[in-house]
Design an enzyme around this catalytic site. Structure first.
Site, short mmCIF file in Angstrom:
data_model
loop_
_atom_site.label_atom_id
_atom_site.label_comp_id
_atom_site.label_asym_id
_atom_site.label_seq_id
_atom_site.Cartn_x
_atom_site.Cartn_y
_atom_site.Cartn_z
N ARG A 1 -15.08 1.81 -2.69
CA ARG A 1 -14.31 2.21 -1.50
C ARG A 1 -13.75 3.62 -1.64
O ARG A 1 -13.18 3.98 -2.66
CB ARG A 1 -13.15 1.23 -1.28
CG ARG A 1 -12.20 1.61 -0.18
CD ARG A 1 -11.11 0.59 -0.01
NE ARG A 1 -10.23 0.54 -1.17
CZ ARG A 1 -9.08 1.19 -1.27
NH1 ARG A 1 -8.68 1.98 -0.29
NH2 ARG A 1 -8.32 1.05 -2.33
N HIS B 1 -7.66 -3.77 -8.34
CA HIS B 1 -6.96 -3.24 -7.16
C HIS B 1 -7.55 -3.72 -5.83
O HIS B 1 -6.81 -4.17 -4.97
CB HIS B 1 -7.00 -1.72 -7.22
CG HIS B 1 -6.28 -1.03 -6.11
ND1 HIS B 1 -4.96 -1.27 -5.82
CD2 HIS B 1 -6.71 -0.10 -5.20
CE1 HIS B 1 -4.59 -0.52 -4.79
NE2 HIS B 1 -5.62 0.19 -4.38
N ARG C 1 -13.08 6.85 -7.80
CA ARG C 1 -12.24 6.02 -8.66
C ARG C 1 -13.00 5.40 -9.83
O ARG C 1 -12.46 5.29 -10.93
CB ARG C 1 -11.59 4.91 -7.83
CG ARG C 1 -10.48 5.42 -6.95
CD ARG C 1 -9.86 4.30 -6.14
NE ARG C 1 -8.74 4.82 -5.37
CZ ARG C 1 -8.03 4.08 -4.53
NH1 ARG C 1 -8.33 2.81 -4.35
NH2 ARG C 1 -7.02 4.60 -3.86
N GLU D 1 -7.01 12.80 -1.14
CA GLU D 1 -7.14 11.89 -2.28
C GLU D 1 -8.56 12.00 -2.84
O GLU D 1 -9.39 12.73 -2.31
CB GLU D 1 -6.82 10.45 -1.87
CG GLU D 1 -5.36 10.27 -1.45
CD GLU D 1 -5.01 8.85 -1.07
OE1 GLU D 1 -5.92 8.00 -1.03
OE2 GLU D 1 -3.83 8.58 -0.81
N ALA E 1 0.83 -1.21 0.00
CA ALA E 1 0.00 0.00 0.00
C ALA E 1 0.86 1.26 0.00
O ALA E 1 1.78 1.38 0.80
CB ALA E 1 -0.93 -0.01 1.22
N LEU F 1 -6.86 0.33 4.87
CA LEU F 1 -6.01 0.01 6.02
C LEU F 1 -6.76 0.27 7.32
O LEU F 1 -6.64 -0.50 8.28
CB LEU F 1 -4.73 0.84 5.96
CG LEU F 1 -3.78 0.54 4.79
CD1 LEU F 1 -2.64 1.54 4.75
CD2 LEU F 1 -3.24 -0.87 4.87
N HIS G 1 -8.04 0.30 -9.98
CA HIS G 1 -7.32 1.55 -9.73
C HIS G 1 -7.07 2.24 -11.06
O HIS G 1 -6.63 1.62 -12.02
CB HIS G 1 -5.99 1.27 -9.02
CG HIS G 1 -5.45 2.47 -8.33
ND1 HIS G 1 -4.89 3.53 -9.02
CD2 HIS G 1 -5.40 2.82 -7.02
CE1 HIS G 1 -4.51 4.46 -8.16
NE2 HIS G 1 -4.80 4.05 -6.94
#
Length: 527
Positions: free
Chosen positions: A386, A351, A290, A127, A60, A392, A244
């Site tokens: 997500r 991903h 994404r 992000e 990651a 994480l 991704h």
């Protein structure tokens, strides 16, 4: 109907190991849960199928999200997560993630995790789909490696935790919907062993290796989902695979993730004509969710007839870029690419898995005694898509919740010695598993990738129907068991994708391109 077991065996003839907690996997979810369980007074065995460091966590880059900034809050983090999840997040699960997440991150820091900071405190970045700068990172773009380092040191120094590397779990041992342990292959000695435990926890990671083009380590083959489904556990949201958007695409180079944080720091996406195209697709441009970015890239690739677009940081300060992304800078330089001067050729790749083994808010699956956390699990926190850098955090929060729940009844635990066995499977045919794996990976990319159709999904299911005959045969090699799990999990993804007749989050159907309110619901499979 798939078989319950992958091989013939008799537990009475095998070595036996007993423990209170048995954890499968050594990434952030598995190791943090092991530490929490030992702190709660439990004895713990961690099984991992290769080396302890071979995990998705170690790979990651971008960071870990937590509302630690002065202008941020769990409420804002919650809202961003729900928006990204496209209507399918479990709101209670998200509330647990964002409210408990900051304390879990502080625990990592107390353990010795070194996140990037300056004179003002922690360096927080932004992000895609985040409304605030809330992403902690380490060594610029090596956050996972730092977390893996710290947790590994902590676990290795803990005499209440036993770690067994190079052990491949073949099956869960379940009777009357209660899990009593696992059957595992010691790959070093070539012998099978029985591991019994009061609490069995799946923390086996994702399934990206089902796809030819992916960002995942070799171990990410969906084993935990495969063995859980075979044992009778419910799985949910299997159609939602996150691709991704920005993965290095160079002849002769491995598919290397270019972190979302690069766009968070101001990078542009350009097509082969140099046009910055993301403002044409979404108000947030490069910081759109994404799935939006992936489909925009695919449209630009189709329009130009090329297999890549470009990520451009050449307008940003070169020294800042080199300092912030040293790993990406070094890797690209190995292929004669200076990212401060050259545009980075990229294309999407598999991903992250949003679905997995269905759990409640304390990690319990539909099988008593069996729990799951991390990427192999599905408490509903990620919904259909997500939010970047929530993965994480997911492993920390729900791993901790499993321990808080199970510590209550460990003192009253009295092991019940049930024996398990299977003797009805046929002798295995000679199969070229390496060739079958490659065929599966190509098929998944072409038929069950980021753009799907009824025809393609039906063709994929025909492939899985043909190879379902393997379920009737006993398999005792790690390579064969792994490919069989990949076939099982790939079929679940394709079946769910065919059933969902809409487009939502990470699932896109060209024949059903719109999001449909009637499909604001989950698809759950059970053997």
């Amino acid at each position: 109907m798939p078989e319950k077991y992958i091989m013939n065996f008799d537990t009475r003839e095998l070595p036996q190991v007993d423990d209170e907690y048995l954890i499968l996997g050594s990434g952030i979810a598995g190791l943090y849960t092991a530490l929490a369980a030992s702190a709660a007074g439990g004895s713990v065995t961690v099984i991992t199928k290769l080396d302890m460091m071979d995990t998705g966590t170690e790979k990651a880059q971008g960071g870990i999200a937590a509302a630690l900034g002065d202008s941020d809050s769990p409420a804002l983090h919650r809202e961003d997560t729900l928006v990204a999840g496209a209507g399918l997040c479990d709101t209670e699960a998200v509330a647990a993630l964002v409210s408990e997440g900051p304390d879990r991150v502080r625990e990592l820091i107390e353990m010795g995790a070194h996140f990037d900071s300056d004179s003002h405190g922690l360096c927080l970045t932004r992000e895609g789909a985040h409304s605030k700068r809330r992403i902690l990172h380490a060594s610029g773009d090596a956050t996972g490696a730092e977390i893996q380092r710290v947790l590994t040191l902590q676990v290795r120094a803990n005499d209440k935790i036993r770690v067994l590397e190079n052990h491949y779990v073949a099956d869960l041992l379940v009777n009357e919907n209660t899990c009593y342990g696992v059957l595992a292959l010691d790959r070093t000695s070539g012998t099978f062993k029985v591991f019994r435990a009061r609490v069995v926890i799946l923390a086996t990671g994702g399934l990206g290796r089902l796809y030819e083009h992916n960002t995942n380590p070799e171990v990410a083959t969906g084993d935990g989902i495969g063995i859980a489904f075979r044992a009778g556990a419910e799985v949910m949201d299997m159609e939602f695979i996150q691709f991704h958007p920005t993965v290095l695409y160079l002849p002769g180079a491995p598919r290397f993730l270019i972190s979302e944080a690069v766009r968070g720091e101001g990078a542009y996406l350009r097509n082969s004509q140099g046009h910055r195209f993301m403002p044409d697709y979404h108000d947030l441009a490069e910081l759109a969710p994404r799935d939006v970015v992936v489909r925009a890239i695919l449209k630009e690739m189709a329009a130009t007839g090329l297999n890549q677009v470009y990520l451009d940081v050449t307008h940003l300060d070169p020294e800042v870029i080199r300092a912030r992304f040293p790993n990406i800078t070094r890797t690209c330089a190995q292929y004669n690419l200076d990212i401060t001067v050259d545009r980075i050729p990229i294309s999407p790749a598999a991903h992250y898995m949003m679905g997995g083994v269905k759990t409640n808010l304390v990690g319990e699956t539909s099988i008593r005694g069996l729990y799951a956390c991390g990427e192999c699990s599905c408490p509903g926190v990620h919904g259909a898509n997500r939010l970047a850098s929530n993965s994480l955090l997911d492993g920390l929060v729900f791993g901790g919740r499993i321990v808080n729940e199970t510590r209550k009844f460990l003192k009253d635990y009295r092991p019940r010695r049930l024996e398990f066995g299977c003797d009805w499977l046929l002798k295995q045919d000679k199969i070229d598993y390496a060739a079958l794996r490659r065929e599966l990976q190509v098929l998944m990319g072409q038929k069950v990738g980021p753009v799907r159709s009824n025809r393609g999904l039906m063709e994929a299911l025909e492939f899985f129907d043909y190879w379902s005959r393997l379920q009737r045969h006993s398999e005792e090699t790690a390579e064969g068991m792994e490919v069989k799990n990949m076939l099982q999990v790939g079929e679940l993804v394709a079946e769910a994708a065919l059933a969902r007749r809409e487009s939502r989050g990470g699932h896109y159907r060209v024949d059903y391109p719109e999001c449909n309110q009637r499909w604001q619901k989950h698809i759950i499979f059970r053997r």
